[in-house]
Design a protein around this motif. Structure first.
Motif, PDB file in Angstrom:
ATOM      1  N   HIS A  10      12.998  25.834  38.675  1.00 17.38           N
ATOM      2  CA  HIS A  10      11.892  26.196  37.684  1.00 17.38           C
ATOM      3  C   HIS A  10      12.463  26.410  36.462  1.00 17.38           C
ATOM      4  O   HIS A  10      11.559  25.999  35.494  1.00 17.38           O
ATOM      5  N   LEU A  11      13.461  26.963  36.035  1.00 15.44           N
ATOM      6  CA  LEU A  11      14.049  27.072  34.878  1.00 15.44           C
ATOM      7  C   LEU A  11      14.258  25.841  34.174  1.00 15.44           C
ATOM      8  O   LEU A  11      13.623  25.446  32.880  1.00 15.44           O
ATOM      9  N   GLY A  14      10.868  24.083  33.696  1.00 15.22           N
ATOM     10  CA  GLY A  14      10.090  24.802  32.585  1.00 15.22           C
ATOM     11  C   GLY A  14      10.560  24.583  31.279  1.00 15.22           C
ATOM     12  O   GLY A  14       9.867  24.338  30.309  1.00 15.22           O
ATOM     13  N   GLY A  15      12.173  24.351  31.045  1.00 12.36           N
ATOM     14  CA  GLY A  15      12.794  23.963  30.096  1.00 12.36           C
ATOM     15  C   GLY A  15      12.221  22.549  29.656  1.00 12.36           C
ATOM     16  O   GLY A  15      11.963  22.458  28.360  1.00 12.36           O
ATOM     17  N   VAL A  17       9.045  21.350  29.938  1.00 12.64           N
ATOM     18  CA  VAL A  17       7.792  21.608  29.107  1.00 12.64           C
ATOM     19  C   VAL A  17       8.006  22.151  27.879  1.00 12.64           C
ATOM     20  O   VAL A  17       7.418  21.754  26.856  1.00 12.64           O
ATOM     21  N   LEU A  18       9.011  23.200  27.762  1.00  6.09           N
ATOM     22  CA  LEU A  18       9.395  23.844  26.347  1.00  6.09           C
ATOM     23  C   LEU A  18       9.665  23.038  25.394  1.00  6.09           C
ATOM     24  O   LEU A  18       9.272  22.796  24.348  1.00  6.09           O
ATOM     25  N   PHE A  21       6.847  20.624  24.188  1.00  8.81           N
ATOM     26  CA  PHE A  21       6.250  21.697  23.111  1.00  8.81           C
ATOM     27  C   PHE A  21       7.057  21.629  21.833  1.00  8.81           C
ATOM     28  O   PHE A  21       6.530  21.394  20.705  1.00  8.81           O
ATOM     29  N   TYR A  25       5.934  20.364  17.959  1.00 12.76           N
ATOM     30  CA  TYR A  25       6.299  21.054  16.853  1.00 12.76           C
ATOM     31  C   TYR A  25       7.069  20.441  15.469  1.00 12.76           C
ATOM     32  O   TYR A  25       6.735  20.799  14.683  1.00 12.76           O
ATOM     33  N   MET A 101      -0.785  22.482  19.189  1.00 14.59           N
ATOM     34  CA  MET A 101      -0.274  23.331  20.149  1.00 14.59           C
ATOM     35  C   MET A 101      -1.382  23.925  21.080  1.00 14.59           C
ATOM     36  O   MET A 101      -0.990  24.105  22.139  1.00 14.59           O
ATOM     37  N   ILE A 105      -1.335  23.504  25.092  1.00 15.02           N
ATOM     38  CA  ILE A 105      -1.450  24.622  26.066  1.00 15.02           C
ATOM     39  C   ILE A 105      -2.677  24.370  27.029  1.00 15.02           C
ATOM     40  O   ILE A 105      -2.287  24.783  28.317  1.00 15.02           O
ATOM     41  N   VAL A 108      -1.406  21.788  29.537  1.00 19.04           N
ATOM     42  CA  VAL A 108      -0.580  22.478  30.600  1.00 19.04           C
ATOM     43  C   VAL A 108      -1.381  23.430  31.665  1.00 19.04           C
ATOM     44  O   VAL A 108      -1.268  23.431  32.857  1.00 19.04           O
ATOM     45  N   PHE A 132       4.888  20.626  36.638  1.00 15.71           N
ATOM     46  CA  PHE A 132       5.408  20.664  35.255  1.00 15.71           C
ATOM     47  C   PHE A 132       5.516  19.189  34.841  1.00 15.71           C
ATOM     48  O   PHE A 132       5.370  18.783  33.740  1.00 15.71           O
TER      49      PHE A 132
ATOM     50  N   VAL B 177      11.925  31.562  34.004  1.00 17.36           N
ATOM     51  CA  VAL B 177      11.744  31.003  32.671  1.00 17.36           C
ATOM     52  C   VAL B 177      10.749  31.624  31.787  1.00 17.36           C
ATOM     53  O   VAL B 177      10.803  31.976  30.375  1.00 17.36           O
ATOM     54  N   LEU B 307       2.687  29.955  26.994  1.00 18.08           N
ATOM     55  CA  LEU B 307       3.399  29.423  28.097  1.00 18.08           C
ATOM     56  C   LEU B 307       4.089  30.170  29.038  1.00 18.08           C
ATOM     57  O   LEU B 307       3.988  29.567  29.998  1.00 18.08           O
ATOM     58  N   LEU B 311       3.361  29.537  33.034  1.00 16.42           N
ATOM     59  CA  LEU B 311       4.209  28.952  33.923  1.00 16.42           C
ATOM     60  C   LEU B 311       4.463  30.067  34.992  1.00 16.42           C
ATOM     61  O   LEU B 311       4.792  29.737  36.119  1.00 16.42           O
TER      62      LEU B 311
END
Lengths: 220, 320
Positions: A10-11, A14-15, A17-18, A21, A25, A101, A105, A108, A132, B177, B307, B311
């Motif tokens: 998950h981490l 999720g990273g 996806v971050l 973003f 940016y 942004m 969002i 997502v 994801f 996360v 976000l 999540l």
């Protein structure tokens, strides 16, 4: 599936996806390329973790391919391209960070609503990975829509492809042959795009795709 | 007996935050000065400043209304109550049943409202520009804060800080996360809200980019002392909030003995020292942003909060 291995997957997803973003940016080209390299690095870590969790050794090959091609070769050559084009200090004008942004969002949220509803009885890890991956793909598309610089379009396309690889790694059992051929086709596409960049530059003296639009309007 | 003990724990925490707030600011200032290879003021200088200001005569503008005179006390009271609601060394505060994270956010918001009003009251240009900037920052920092609160509340099934801290200490937190994003977003909001360096420079006066100092420029004497104390308290509040939610180790649980409370106190002081040092290092290594970059900075915090909340819905047991 123990809690911890799910959490790490998950981490990492999720990273990813971050990082998508963060790509949205950025407005400096060289920073954009660096962030893309980190994006690919996170992808290869996520795929390697999937290989470990699923005990699928061929996914390690996918991770190594992602690391070598997408995190090293492509960013280095992109850096060389922008240096040769003399645009490595340029700042890109774009739609504006705030609306982009918010749109991101929204995308997502959309991908989560869709994926969680469709894959109700699938494996939890695959479910989460697909949600994801879909958001990474949509964010890549968003980037291709909102940017005007041809180089940013390439990076949007590449990050979109990273989302596809994430989805493939999560859905158990993508054959290695397919993965390798996808990786090579991306590399070929990259080379073709690189050639095109120089051609566009030669003809229009800029790689702003708005120039193409103006050219077409003038001909009509 | 239980009520008396709870009351004493609550009272002790209220006094503790009040007593420690100037010391924390002094520590940050001193460390910043040392990092810049200057000697810096002694650690107790903020107390001396407050004492000096307390004894000075109040100079009021002719056209200052009653609001101008009342605002410092309102701001101070709201900030102090908010700071008192955050568990510092022991959880299970007496007032926590009635006040949660949302109440803390609302108290801080009303304090800011009065500060912005007071900045405009006398009608000088500096006060007005400070107020307008403060409101611009607040309009983005508050939604970000609210999103962080929502993420935490969804995770811990409660907005009460004692429950959140208890949840974070339990083993079913895992690696999330969402929490990382909430932490980063909260740090960014805390920096912006306290007027620290990328947004505002707390060490300057009479500069065109100042925010907080511009609003309190017209104050003097005990009014200024109260306002300064409120801003010291706000810094302590945010550090305690971050410590309570994200590093809750050492917090004494409900109804524990003196020994646990002692450990909690030592741990809390340690956290303050570390957080102050980190803030000082961060501030000396950053350059101040232009004011017009602040919306981008806070937009990133808001994006992280949103976000993180999103999540949560795909993470393990996020909805249950």
């Amino acid at each position: 599936m123990t809690g911890l291995s799910f959490d790490v997957a998950h981490l990492l997803a999720g990273g990813l996806v971050l990082m998508s973003f963060t790509l949205l940016y950025q407005d400096r080209l060289s920073a954009l390329i660096n962030v893309y390299a980190v994006h690919a690095l996170v992808l290869s870590m996520a795929v390697a973790w999937q290989a470990f969790v699923q005990q699928a050794p061929h996914l390690y090959v996918t991770a190594v391919i992602a690391l070598a091609f997408k995190a090293l070769i492509i960013p280095v050559s992109l850096h060389r391209i922008i240096r040769r084009l003399g645009i490595h200090r340029e700042i890109e004008t774009m739609v504006g960070v705030g609306p982009t942004m918010l749109a991101g969002i929204g995308l997502v949220a959309l991908s989560m609503v869709v994926m969680l509803r469709v894959t109700e009885d699938a494996d939890r890890l695959a479910r989460e990975d697909l949600a994801f991956a879909l958001s990474v793909v949509l964010l890549g598309l968003l980037m291709m829509v909102t940017r005007r610089n041809a180089l940013s379009l390439i990076i949007g396309f590449m990050s979109l492809e990273n989302g596809l690889v994430l989805a493939a790694a999560g859905a158990k059992g993508m054959p290695l042959v397919v993965e390798i051929s996808v990786a090579f086709s991306v590399l070929i596409a990259f080379i073709v795009i690189g050639v095109f960049l120089f051609r566009i530059r030669e003809r229009f003296e800029t790689i702003d795709v708005a120039a193409l639009d103006r050219f077409r309007e003038a001909r009509e | 007996m239980g009520v008396i003990r709870d009351l004493s724990v609550q009272g002790l925490q209220m006094m503790l935050v009040l007593a420690l707030a100037p010391l924390l600011t002094g520590w940050v200032r001193r460390l910043k000065a040392r990092l810049l290879r200057r000697r810096g003021p002694p650690l107790l200088q903020p107390y001396r400043d407050l004492w000096r200001l307390m004894r000075k005569e109040v100079v009021l503008a002719h056209n200052a209304s009653w609001l101008f005179r009342v605002a410092p006390y309102l701001i101070f009271a709201a900030t102090w109550v908010a700071a008192a609601l955050i568990p510092t060394f022991a959880t299970g505060l007496l007032f926590s049943w009635s006040a949660d994270l949302i109440a803390i956010t609302a108290l801080l918001g009303s304090a800011r409202f009065f500060l912005a009003l007071a900045g405009m009251d006398v009608g000088t240009s500096f006060g007005g520009i400070g107020s307008s900037r403060e409101v611009m920052i607040a309009s983005l920092a508050e939604p970000a804060m609210i999103m962080i609160v929502f993420s935490l509340a969804l995770l811990a099934h409660s907005t009460q800080l004692s429950t959140v801290a208890g949840f974070m200490l339990s083993s079913n937190v895992g690696l999330r996360v969402t929490l990382a994003m909430a932490l980063v977003a909260l740090l960014m909001v805390a920096v912006a809200e306290n007027g620290r360096i990328p947004i505002d420079n707390p060490a300057t006066h009479l500069e065109l980019t100042m925010v907080h100092e511009a609003m309190v420029l017209e104050y003097s004497g005990r009014h200024l002392a109260v306002l300064e104390l409120a801003s010291f308290l706000k810094l302590l509040l945010y550090i305690s909030l971050i410590a309570c939610v994200f590093v809750p180790w050492g917090l004494a649980p409900v109804g524990s003995g003196l020994a646990a409370a002692g450990i909690g106190l030592v741990a809390y002081l340690g956290k303050l020292v570390v957080a102050g040092a980190m803030l000082a290092i961060f501030e000396t290594s950053m350059a101040k942003m232009r004011v017009f970059r602040a919306p981008q900075y806070l937009g990133a915090a808001l994006m992280l909060g949103l976000l993180g909340a999103l999540l949560l819905f795909v993470s393990r047991g996020g909805l249950r």
